[in-house]
Design a protein around this motif. Sequence first.
Motif, PDB file in Angstrom:
ATOM      1  N   ALA A 138      -3.444 -10.577   1.043  1.00  0.00           N
ATOM      2  CA  ALA A 138      -2.365  -9.626   0.777  1.00  0.00           C
ATOM      3  C   ALA A 138      -2.808  -8.603  -0.282  1.00  0.00           C
ATOM      4  CB  ALA A 138      -1.114 -10.364   0.313  1.00  0.00           C
ATOM      5  N   MET A 139      -3.521  -9.070  -1.307  1.00  0.00           N
ATOM      6  CA  MET A 139      -4.008  -8.153  -2.340  1.00  0.00           C
ATOM      7  C   MET A 139      -5.078  -7.216  -1.775  1.00  0.00           C
ATOM      8  SD  MET A 139      -3.973 -10.131  -5.995  1.00  0.00           S
ATOM      9  CE  MET A 139      -4.732 -11.684  -5.519  1.00  0.00           C
ATOM     10  N   TYR A 140      -5.885  -7.722  -0.840  1.00  0.00           N
ATOM     11  CA  TYR A 140      -6.883  -6.849  -0.207  1.00  0.00           C
ATOM     12  C   TYR A 140      -6.197  -5.789   0.645  1.00  0.00           C
ATOM     13  CZ  TYR A 140     -10.142 -10.540  -1.578  1.00  0.00           C
ATOM     14  OH  TYR A 140     -10.865 -11.465  -2.287  1.00  0.00           O
ATOM     15  N   ALA A 141      -5.091  -6.169   1.295  1.00  0.00           N
ATOM     16  CA  ALA A 141      -4.327  -5.199   2.082  1.00  0.00           C
ATOM     17  C   ALA A 141      -3.775  -4.104   1.173  1.00  0.00           C
ATOM     18  CB  ALA A 141      -3.202  -5.900   2.836  1.00  0.00           C
ATOM     19  N   ALA A 142      -3.261  -4.524   0.002  1.00  0.00           N
ATOM     20  CA  ALA A 142      -2.759  -3.545  -0.968  1.00  0.00           C
ATOM     21  C   ALA A 142      -3.898  -2.643  -1.456  1.00  0.00           C
ATOM     22  CB  ALA A 142      -2.112  -4.267  -2.152  1.00  0.00           C
ATOM     23  N   GLU A 143      -5.058  -3.236  -1.658  1.00  0.00           N
ATOM     24  CA  GLU A 143      -6.222  -2.459  -2.085  1.00  0.00           C
ATOM     25  C   GLU A 143      -6.622  -1.444  -1.026  1.00  0.00           C
ATOM     26  OE1 GLU A 143     -10.931  -3.246  -3.262  1.00  0.00           O
ATOM     27  OE2 GLU A 143      -9.464  -4.867  -3.458  1.00  0.00           O
ATOM     28  N   ALA A 144      -6.535  -1.829   0.246  1.00  0.00           N
ATOM     29  CA  ALA A 144      -6.881  -0.911   1.333  1.00  0.00           C
ATOM     30  C   ALA A 144      -5.911   0.258   1.388  1.00  0.00           C
ATOM     31  CB  ALA A 144      -6.891  -1.655   2.660  1.00  0.00           C
ATOM     32  N   VAL A 145      -4.612  -0.014   1.155  1.00  0.00           N
ATOM     33  CA  VAL A 145      -3.604   1.044   1.184  1.00  0.00           C
ATOM     34  C   VAL A 145      -3.759   1.961  -0.027  1.00  0.00           C
ATOM     35  CG1 VAL A 145      -1.128   1.527   1.050  1.00  0.00           C
ATOM     36  CG2 VAL A 145      -1.967  -0.301   2.540  1.00  0.00           C
ATOM     37  N   ARG A 146      -3.984   1.383  -1.211  1.00  0.00           N
ATOM     38  CA  ARG A 146      -4.078   2.159  -2.449  1.00  0.00           C
ATOM     39  C   ARG A 146      -5.450   2.818  -2.625  1.00  0.00           C
ATOM     40  NH1 ARG A 146      -4.219  -0.541  -6.844  1.00  0.00           N
ATOM     41  NH2 ARG A 146      -2.918   0.726  -8.213  1.00  0.00           N
TER      42      ARG A 146
END
Length: 381
Positions: A333-341
């Motif tokens: 989930a944090m990697y997904a947030a990193e991809a978006v940000r």
Amino acid sequence: MRAGCWRLSDPMQMPFALTAVLAFVLVLGPLVVLHELGHYLAGRLFGVRADAFSVGFGKELWGRTDKRGTRWKLSAIPLGGYVQFAGDMNAAGQADPALQGVDAQALKGTFPGARLWQRAIIVFAGPFANFLIAVAIFAAFAMAYGVRVTPPVIGGFAPQSAAQAAGLQVGDRITAIDGDRVDDFTQIARKVLLYPGKTITIAAERQGKPIVLPVTLASQVEKDGFGGSATKGMLGIASVKPELKPVGFGEALGVGVSDSVAAIKMTAIGLGQIITGDRSTKEMGGPVKIAQYSGQTMSLGWAAMVLFAATISINLAFINLLPIPVLDGGHLAMYAAEAVRRKPLDARSQEWAFRAGLAFVLALVLFVTFNDLASLSGIGS
């Protein structure tokens, strides 16, 4: 006290308690180690160094360091294990804040230095390893014993059958439930067990003619012999005589995949029902309950124990993919947030997420353990 419950204070039940503990270690330990091996192999594929791979937790009893610098060790507490990659602050996979802002060359070969998609694959590889274990077990049993084929034909009714009350008859062939096609009798159970009291639509064939009937499922509370219980939906029908069909490797592999996917779906639906309040939280089990079931299946022979291990492996895969920090799903989930940000979360945000996730997991473990102990002592019965 429920009849049939065992107490740790009862000396007549101590042999079972010891068997349960032994079986728990034999089932859960290897599954966790293989989960961590999935992480390790994916990391090695992408050139990420592993500082340590431990079988067990706590004090090191034996170890050796290989030519890649990985410390392989056996530790004192035999409940699984862990892999710690270069750049991890601890065995839980929390990134070392000292590496924040370090240049790419210094990060080479570390977990934080891997590309985002590589880190995601490394994290996902653990739960995927557990999924593959279940697939392999189900496929091996299909190869060894064949596949039980039972046509979805009603062979009889239980007393006070919901299906019979709705108008179904012996000999009717069920073709669909709520619009989903049914080809085998086992599919019927998957469609009804988790839905006590629900009204479903059954399509069937009677003497070549189609019929469609609404059926309100009965609710039945089934006890597990250890003080716990679960409410299940019941149609109240019996099957016709099944046949064992020999299968080759390809078909057995397909059975392994389909059975594993079906188990994941059942787990997800059950958890969703608990979250929405449609199912009691008392049905949630923890380490004590797993140990009990492990001991019971061990007494039934190796085949039952291996099949139980497949079920636990599926649950490990599912639970680890939940989006809770400290679990693999939380990292994803944090990697997904990193991809978006297009940039990682700052060290402070990651630290707070880790603490919140750890607190939640510990609280959940305490809750399910209390559930287990309450069922043993008969609290609330």
